[in-house]
Design an enzyme around this catalytic site. Structure first.
Site, mmCIF file in Angstrom:
data_model
loop_
_atom_site.group_PDB
_atom_site.id
_atom_site.type_symbol
_atom_site.label_atom_id
_atom_site.label_comp_id
_atom_site.label_asym_id
_atom_site.label_seq_id
_atom_site.Cartn_x
_atom_site.Cartn_y
_atom_site.Cartn_z
ATOM 1 N N GLU A 167 0.865 -0.973 0.136
ATOM 2 C CA GLU A 167 -0.188 0.223 0.484
ATOM 3 C C GLU A 167 0.782 1.402 -0.272
ATOM 4 O O GLU A 167 1.064 2.075 0.641
ATOM 5 C CB GLU A 167 -0.778 0.114 1.462
ATOM 6 C CG GLU A 167 -2.192 -1.278 1.138
ATOM 7 C CD GLU A 167 -3.021 -1.403 2.316
ATOM 8 O OE1 GLU A 167 -3.265 -0.375 3.135
ATOM 9 O OE2 GLU A 167 -3.393 -1.951 2.512
ATOM 10 N N GLU A 353 -5.009 -8.471 0.981
ATOM 11 C CA GLU A 353 -5.836 -8.813 2.588
ATOM 12 C C GLU A 353 -7.139 -8.647 2.271
ATOM 13 O O GLU A 353 -6.893 -7.946 1.897
ATOM 14 C CB GLU A 353 -5.093 -7.019 3.198
ATOM 15 C CG GLU A 353 -3.492 -6.950 3.896
ATOM 16 C CD GLU A 353 -2.820 -6.076 4.128
ATOM 17 O OE1 GLU A 353 -3.926 -5.376 4.721
ATOM 18 O OE2 GLU A 353 -1.669 -5.745 4.478
HETATM 19 C C1 FCB Z 1 -4.241 -2.897 5.755
HETATM 20 C C2 FCB Z 1 -2.500 -2.319 5.791
HETATM 21 C C3 FCB Z 1 -2.479 -3.774 7.064
HETATM 22 C C4 FCB Z 1 -3.796 -3.144 8.263
HETATM 23 C C5 FCB Z 1 -5.045 -3.881 8.464
HETATM 24 C C6 FCB Z 1 -6.007 -3.766 8.829
HETATM 25 O O1 FCB Z 1 -4.049 -1.454 5.144
HETATM 26 O O2 FCB Z 1 -2.229 -2.856 5.122
HETATM 27 O O3 FCB Z 1 -1.175 -3.731 7.979
HETATM 28 O O4 FCB Z 1 -3.226 -2.573 8.817
HETATM 29 O O5 FCB Z 1 -4.842 -2.116 6.972
#
Ligand code: FCB
Length: 446
Positions: A167, A353
């Site tokens: 990110e 994620e």
């Molecule tokens: C994302 C991050 C990760 C975590 C999630 C909830 O943006 O990459 O580290 O904090 O959110």
């Protein structure tokens, strides 16, 4: 045994974590200070003034984490490497003890039948580099290439999936514009410089990977967003496109050799420290895109102004929210995956994620019955299946997160894990969602 839910047999089901959020051991074995060490130790930057000094102590308890992954029969584990364990000052000879830690972790995962997915950077920039301008400084991209090379040399024979960074939007915008993440600046032109140098760092590291001859796949993890239009009016559809620029096309356009989006360059181009050859480096072809998805918002058109250069505004919605205040909309995952697959066609996409924070409660028997999280995971797994049916080359899904951990500016006040971590004893205890995810991995979850 064949799965019964229709997902391809070779679809990868994994879990994600990141080093600062779980490792602790902030000063052990020669580790240097990162910007997140500094930021978390600055009063009032993190809720309750929590820090990652101890976190989940995974630096010592990594075997317990691997045992959990094994119990799930997870196919892969996405973790990040702490740059300051490898290069305490962000440059020069590597710290052997840091390399040894990741070497043990990788070997342990392989022995457990869990494929290691190594990520080089999840926001914890060496403080020594920050003092020289951090991501505002072009040299940081060169330092990143050097650090990446060290990891390729020492661990490249055992890791088949690599990502340069997580990110970069957050590193640039939350770190330099809103200031809610390290290094905590509020400076638009610093943000724009950071955007370019993060992408340059990615490209340089990827080129070095190709040169190394290591066999493996390489990707970039982004957190794209394309808010849905509030109505079918054409102006709202256009607002939805514009609202996606900084989170999505700002990263994918240059990666795909299309340079930065015109709208962005019209507004901020004079800040962008682009040098001859940079765009070629940045567009070195990658093997996959990693998509982090949590929520979807809705927008409508609004007048453009200096404060609102892209001309959109968020509208109220009906969706339930997680403990982060993020709107739960599983179909948004299918939408963003299809959008990316259509506009930036790539051989493979992974959801790197996805997960949810809820205010978990332990019952008297010590068990967390987190049915909200189970619903969330199920809804999003179904959305992955829908995306595949629509032709998206989606090859895997990583849950955020294996264990409750340090949630950045929220400290330990937000829980994303399918395993609870007792803040006093650091003991790990699976929540019901852990057993749900085990079923999902086995093909029985939908
Ligand atoms: C994302 C991050 C990760 C975590 C999630 C909830 O943006 O990459 O580290 O904090 O959110």
């Amino acid at each position: 045994m064949n799965r019964e839910d229709g997902f391809p047999q070779d679809f990868i089901w994994g879990c994600s974590t990141s080093c600062y959020q779980i490792e602790g051991a902030a000063k052990e074995d020669g580790k240097g200070i990162s910007i997140w060490d500094t930021f978390a130790h600055t009063p009032d930057k993190v809720l309750s003034n929590h820090t990652g000094d101890i976190a989940c102590d995974s630096y010592h308890r990594w075997k317990e984490d691997i045992a959990l992954l094994r119990e799930l029969n997870a196919g892969a584990y996405r973790f990040s490497v702490s740059w300051t364990r490898i290069q305490p000052e962000g440059k020069g000879a590597p710290n052997q003890k840091g390399l040894d830690y990741y070497s043990r972790l990788v070997d342990g995962l392989c022995e457990a039948g869990v494929e290691p997915w190594l990520e080089l950077f999840h926001w914890d920039l060496p403080q020594a580099l920050e003092e020289k301008g951090g991501w505002r400084n072009r040299d940081t991209a060169m330092r990143f290439e050097e650090y990446a090379g060290i990891m390729y040399d020492h661990i490249g024979d055992r890791v088949g999936h690599w990502t340069s960074m997580n990110e970069p939007w957050c590193a640039a915008f939350l770190g330099h514009l809103t200031g809610i993440h390290a290094p905590g600046l509020k400076d638009r032109s610093a943000t724009n410089r950071a955007v370019h140098h993060l992408l340059l760092a990615h490209g340089l590291a990827l080129r070095a990977f190709r040169r190394s001859g290591i066999k493996g796949e390489y990707g970039l993890v982004i957190n794209p967003s394309k808010p849905r239009p509030a109505t079918l009016r054409p102006e709202d559809a256009e607002a939805s496109e514009r609202a996606s620029i900084e989170r999505t096309s700002l990263w994918l356009d240059p990666i795909f050799g299309r340079s930065y989006p015109r709208v962005f360059m019209d507004i901020f181009g004079s800040d962008m420290p682009i040098e001859a050859g940079d765009m070629d480096i940045i567009s070195e072809p990658l093997d996959f895109i990693g998509v982090n998805y949590y929520d979807e918002e809705a927008v409508r058109a609004a007048p453009c102004s200096a404060q609102n250069p892209y001309g959109f505004e968020f509208v109220p919605t009906y969706q339930k929210k997680t403990d982060m205040g993020w709107e739960i909309e599983p179909s948004g995952l299918r939408r963003i995956l299809s959008y990316i697959a259509n506009v930036w066609p790539c051989k493979k996409i992974y959801v790197t994620e996805n997960g949810a924070a809820f205010p978990d409660k332990q019952d008297a028997d010590g068990i967390v019955r987190d049915y909200d999280r189970i619903d969330y995971i199920k809804g999003h797994a179904n959305a992955c299946g829908d995306a595949i049916k629509q032709g998206v080359p989606l090859k895997g899904y990583f849950l955020w997160s294996l264990i409750d951990n340090f949630e950045w500016s929220f400290g330990y006040n937000r829980a994303f894990g399918i395993v609870a971590v007792d803040r006093n004893t650091l003991e790990r205890r699976p929540k019901l969602s852990f057993y749900y995810y085990r079923d999902l991995i086995a093909g029985f979850g939908l």
